[in-house]
Design a protein around this motif. Sequence first.
Motif, PDB file in Angstrom:
ATOM      1  N   GLN A  22       0.801  -1.223   0.000  1.00  0.00           N
ATOM      2  CA  GLN A  22       0.000   0.000   0.000  1.00  0.00           C
ATOM      3  C   GLN A  22       0.833   1.272   0.000  1.00  0.00           C
ATOM      4  N   ASP A  23       2.019   1.207   0.542  1.00  0.00           N
ATOM      5  CA  ASP A  23       2.883   2.401   0.582  1.00  0.00           C
ATOM      6  C   ASP A  23       4.347   1.944   0.514  1.00  0.00           C
ATOM      7  N   ARG A  24       4.750   1.546  -0.681  1.00  0.00           N
ATOM      8  CA  ARG A  24       6.115   0.992  -0.803  1.00  0.00           C
ATOM      9  C   ARG A  24       7.163   2.045  -0.482  1.00  0.00           C
ATOM     10  N   ARG A  25       6.956   3.234  -1.013  1.00  0.00           N
ATOM     11  CA  ARG A  25       7.939   4.304  -0.808  1.00  0.00           C
ATOM     12  C   ARG A  25       8.094   4.648   0.679  1.00  0.00           C
ATOM     13  N   GLY A  26       6.954   4.837   1.347  1.00  0.00           N
ATOM     14  CA  GLY A  26       6.988   5.179   2.775  1.00  0.00           C
ATOM     15  C   GLY A  26       7.654   4.079   3.587  1.00  0.00           C
ATOM     16  N   THR A  27       7.362   2.824   3.219  1.00  0.00           N
ATOM     17  CA  THR A  27       7.927   1.706   3.980  1.00  0.00           C
ATOM     18  C   THR A  27       9.429   1.591   3.716  1.00  0.00           C
ATOM     19  N   ILE A  28       9.836   1.853   2.494  1.00  0.00           N
ATOM     20  CA  ILE A  28      11.275   1.816   2.157  1.00  0.00           C
ATOM     21  C   ILE A  28      12.020   2.894   2.958  1.00  0.00           C
ATOM     22  N   LYS A  29      11.398   4.071   3.076  1.00  0.00           N
ATOM     23  CA  LYS A  29      12.037   5.157   3.851  1.00  0.00           C
ATOM     24  C   LYS A  29      12.156   4.759   5.324  1.00  0.00           C
TER      25      LYS A  29
END
Length: 289
Positions: A190-197
């Motif tokens: 659902q939020d790959r970018r946020g989780t990667i950060k």
Amino acid sequence: MDTDYFQHKGIYFASLLYSQERLQYLENKFHVRDDDVYIVSYPKSGTTWMIEILSLIHRNGDFTWCREVPNYIRIPWLDVSGIGEKLVDRCQSQRFLASHLPVQCFPKSLCSSKAKIIYIARSPKDVLVSLYHYAYMSHVVKNPNSFDEFMEDFLQGRVPFGSWFDYIKGWLQMRDNKNFLFVTYEDLSQDRRGTIKKICKFLDKELEEQAIDIVVEHSSFSSMKNNNMSNNSLVPDYIMDIQNNHFMRKGIIGDWKNHFTQKQKEYMDKIYQEKMKDLDFKFSWDVNL
Ligand code: PPS
């Protein structure tokens, strides 16, 4: 080929890849280093996905490593005996390793180290469905007779690495430890970018936004599915038969809805609630029960 299991501490392990000797060695003698990073997961929870993300973060967004080197060499499996042992032994600091070990089988030296654990979890219904399909292509999970029977085996922990419920409850005992990060497959979807950060922050890795863009792009389902170094198509066929199946199967949330009858859903919900009732922790999938 017949799939055999043996039991260690009451938990099933596939004889093809695991051994009592290795498990005993890992628990009692393996030295966890302070700068180690471990991806820990119950099978089919997104381990391969996390391996890709960590490989990309580790190389600051340079994706050539992921295009040239198979994932099991980039981030070796700690638990696997034979070739797995050699890959782990060859691994130089800073080591990134993957493991399906339940917490009670994990190297004891973790307790006195500053090593980091990234735990990736997934809704047990989707894990069950993914494992069910995987059982037909892999020689480490016994071929199911029916979905109903496989569900019962899963719920009773008669599958490799044992009960999903015990597994997650065991590892979640570490949840207040600052070196433990809990991430879900659903977060990544659902939020790959946020989780990667969030993962970068946990690892004290500062990546430029452009590098983050690359991590996001190269860890997409389609990018990994089309990359032979990441889609597990290089795994030998005595372990996995990839002729008629894809390890990168669907990569979605909620595929259980295409497999469960209403009765099976209600049955699994009941077991889930019974087994998880003492755990003071909310999961994103709880709302869909
Ligand atoms: S294993 O065998 O335990 O190592 O399997 P694991 O890697 O933990 O989980 C495999 C499932 O993860 C899916 N997957 C992904 N989904 C979305 N995006 C990406 N990039 C991705 N990479 C792997 C894979 O397809 C398996 O799930 P299913 O539901 O079977 O498709």
